[in-house]
Scaffold this motif. Structure first.
Motif, PDB file in Angstrom:
ATOM      1  N   THR A   1       0.832  -1.207   0.000  1.00  0.00           N
ATOM      2  CA  THR A   1       0.000   0.000   0.000  1.00  0.00           C
ATOM      3  C   THR A   1       0.865   1.255   0.000  1.00  0.00           C
ATOM      4  O   THR A   1       0.638   2.183  -0.783  1.00  0.00           O
ATOM      5  CB  THR A   1      -0.932   0.009   1.222  1.00  0.00           C
TER       6      THR A   1
ATOM      7  N   SER B   1       2.664   1.698  -3.351  1.00  0.00           N
ATOM      8  CA  SER B   1       1.762   2.141  -4.416  1.00  0.00           C
ATOM      9  C   SER B   1       1.387   3.611  -4.268  1.00  0.00           C
ATOM     10  O   SER B   1       1.100   4.295  -5.257  1.00  0.00           O
ATOM     11  CB  SER B   1       0.492   1.274  -4.428  1.00  0.00           C
ATOM     12  N   GLN B   2       1.404   4.111  -3.033  1.00  0.00           N
ATOM     13  CA  GLN B   2       1.064   5.515  -2.787  1.00  0.00           C
ATOM     14  C   GLN B   2       2.260   6.455  -3.004  1.00  0.00           C
ATOM     15  O   GLN B   2       2.076   7.677  -3.013  1.00  0.00           O
ATOM     16  CB  GLN B   2       0.544   5.678  -1.349  1.00  0.00           C
ATOM     17  N   ASN B   3       3.439   5.884  -3.152  1.00  0.00           N
ATOM     18  CA  ASN B   3       4.652   6.706  -3.310  1.00  0.00           C
ATOM     19  C   ASN B   3       5.470   6.216  -4.518  1.00  0.00           C
ATOM     20  O   ASN B   3       6.671   5.939  -4.399  1.00  0.00           O
ATOM     21  CB  ASN B   3       5.501   6.631  -2.039  1.00  0.00           C
TER      22      ASN B   3
END
Length: 508
Positions: free
Chosen positions: A182, A185-187
């Motif tokens: 998670t 995927s966010q960075n």
């Protein structure tokens, strides 16, 4: 005393720490005295880390901003050096790795802000020691390498749990895997390879036009770590191209005037990194003589440093010892492929025989050995893609290249016994038919023909052979009778004996 990251107050920060930060800020922006900064960076900082922050982070930049009047560049330097310290004493989480990217992005953005103008100013906008510049840039590439390896580990774990690339984690996946996927995927922009290259190339460019020594040092060492980065990514020509600098250019920091080469050599870690990664690149590009010369010189220098005790006094001297062993491993491969006629000191050849002689004997006997030796000695290659095992690919490429070396060495050993021999007879010695052997005979000479340091083509062979009709004619390279190595070896041994004698107690 246990300290945590402060929120908005100096209340819990020891006075000696705030004094240090004030002095460090002054040495960066105002005083710019190299010896003063060297004492602060190499001695005082390490002492404070050991006394107050051996297991905890330094105060946040916000909490100590008053000590440097809130100067954003000084705060960025402070944030980097304290982040680097905490990264070395803790096991970084995925969040800490992302934070590392933000730390270096902030620092480089501050350095490069209006850099074309600031780098020409007198007095300079800032001053940072050569060793500090190298430590910043070396850690930058090190953390990029660690992030790539971490991301590949997460991708492998996801595949193990049946999660395809790019897909969201399933509820049945372990909690830590879900959390890591998670956050990653966010960075997606964190540690992007194009951004890493951008910052290094910008620093190199500014360093070439700068008049201020701080920018010049950053440019020099950006080239050095760019070479390392290219090597880790498998671009060996790019690795050598990054080192193509004007080594005679002069830098004056107000204390001493040095050439670029002297600046690099003044920082042992930079000098070793330069030689090691260039040596690996030469090996993979089949430039065996250049690789032997490069690694032979640095290994001789380090061996003398360990004998005199100079290197053992340095911080992380155990890491230098490990790296020396790895360079000896690469040098063992190079000298086994291409005999090092006059390129390597006898003392280093002796170390190679002592440490890797067993492995090389196995290879000569027809057993495998190159792969294990290369895996031990090579850097940990990485790929921008989490789905590609760059390390495995580079090892496979090396093994494939070495697969023909056994037959080539056997052929060479027979040719050294003759001045002329028929191709058919030479093929029989090598347990081949004439038709099978002729391509090997021709390809061996082609493979050992290589680009050399002076830009000309030369041969890595110690024999010269050519074909006339059905005969192979062999001219062994003329051997120079040299006596200085014998006398130097005896002088060195005598010096070691005298040192041992002086240590013997004669008191009764």
């Amino acid at each position: 005393l246990t300290l945590t990251i402060m929120a908005d107050s100096d209340a819990c920060v020891p006075q000696v720490v705030t004094d240090f930060i004030f002095d460090l800020s002054d040495s960066i922006t105002l005083a710019q005295i190299p010896e003063e900064q060297r004492q602060l960076y190499n001695v005082a900082f390490r002492e404070l880390c050991s006394k107050y922050f051996s297991t905890s982070p330094w105060p946040s930049p916000k909490s100590i901003a008053a000590e440097c009047n809130g100067d954003p560049l000084v705060l960025a330097f402070y944030r980097e050096v304290t982040h680097r310290h905490f990264h070395s004493i803790s096991r970084p989480t995925v969040g800490a790795r992302i934070e590392g990217w933000n730390v270096y992005k902030e620092l480089f953005d501050e350095i490069l802000l209006d850099a074309e103008e600031k780098s020409q100013q007198s007095p300079a906008a800032f001053f940072v020691l050569p060793e500090w510049c190298f430590d910043i840039l070396h850690e930058f590439v090190y953390q990029f390498q660690g992030y790539c390896q971490f991301r590949q580990t997460v991708a492998a774990s996801a595949a193990k749990h049946g999660i395809p690339p790019g897909a969201s984690p399933t509820k049945n996946a372990p909690h830590h895997l879900i959390e890591n996927m998670t956050i990653l995927s966010q960075n997606k922009d964190a540690w992007a390879v194009d951004q890493v290259f951008y910052y290094l190339h910008r620093l190199v460019t500014i360093g070439k036009i700068a008049k201020a020594p701080g920018y010049q040092y950053l440019g020099i060492f950006a080239s050095t770590v760019l070479s390392r980065l290219e090597c880790l990514l498998g671009d060996y020509k790019g690795c050598l191209l990054a080192l193509d600098m004007d080594m005679d250019a002069v830098i004056d920091n107000g204390e001493v005037v040095q050439t670029v080469q002297e600046v690099v050599h003044s920082v042992l870690a930079a000098r070793v990194s330069w030689a090691y990664h260039a040596g690996v690149a030469y090996l993979m590009l089949r430039r065996y003589k250049d690789g032997t010369r490069m690694l032979g010189d640095i290994c001789s220098y380090m061996q003398r440093g360990f004998k005199t005790g100079q290197i053992r006094k340095l911080p992380n001297s155990d890491q230098y010892a490990k790296l020396l062993d790895r360079m000896i491993g690469i040098l063992a491969i190079l000298t086994h492929i291409s005999p090092p006629t006059g390129l390597v000191d006898d003392s280093i050849l002796k170390v190679i025989r002592e440490k890797q002689g067993g492995t090389l004997a196995k290879i000569d006997a027809g057993e495998t050995g190159y792969e294990d030796l290369f895996m031990y000695a090579c850097p940990k290659f990485v790929s921008p893609s989490a789905q590609v095992d760059a390390y495995k690919l580079q090892v496979q490429q090396f093994v494939q290249e070495m697969s023909s070396q056994g037959a080539s060495r056997k052929m060479r050993s027979y040719m050294k016994l003759y001045t002329s021999i028929s191709v058919e007879k030479l093929a029989a010695f090598n347990d081949m038919t004439k038709e099978e052997f002729l391509p090997l005979l021709l390809s061996y000479k082609h493979k050992m023909n290589q680009l050399e340091e002076d830009g000309k083509m030369g041969s890595a062979l110690d024999i010269h052979y050519y074909l006339v009709n059905e005969m192979c004619h062999v001219d062994e390279a003329e051997r120079e009778r040299r006596f200085e190595n014998y006398f130097m070896t005896q002088i060195e041994q005598n010096g070691e004996i005298l040192m041992d004698v002086n240590e013997i107690s004669t008191t009764v």
